[in-house]
Design a protein around this motif. Sequence first.
Motif: not given
Length: 101
Positions: A48-49, A58, A60-61, A81-82
């Motif tokens: 996602s990011k 970082a 994110r998933c 968060q990942g």
Amino acid sequence: KLLWTPDVLALDSLYEETIDRFGPIPRPLQFLFDVSRIRIVGADFGISKILCGAEETAVRCAQDSPLFKMKPPKGWFRQSQGFLGPGGLSSLGRFVSHIAS
């Protein structure tokens, strides 16, 4: 071309074409290819990011994404968060290579 490459096969073809035409790929251009690769496969892995800085990177998933279930590459750590790993262009490249293999 690089921004509009629709899939990994087309990206690989563009990569080879670039080497054939211009020779070895400089690191900043390699980074753009890595970003394009992660853009293409990112949705399939639930990314996602991505935040890539000099000190850390970082990714994110969601915890239920296919990526979260994978073992992180060397030097990377799973977080709630990942993933968190070293900063810089080469670190993101290693992460991309790890998930693409």
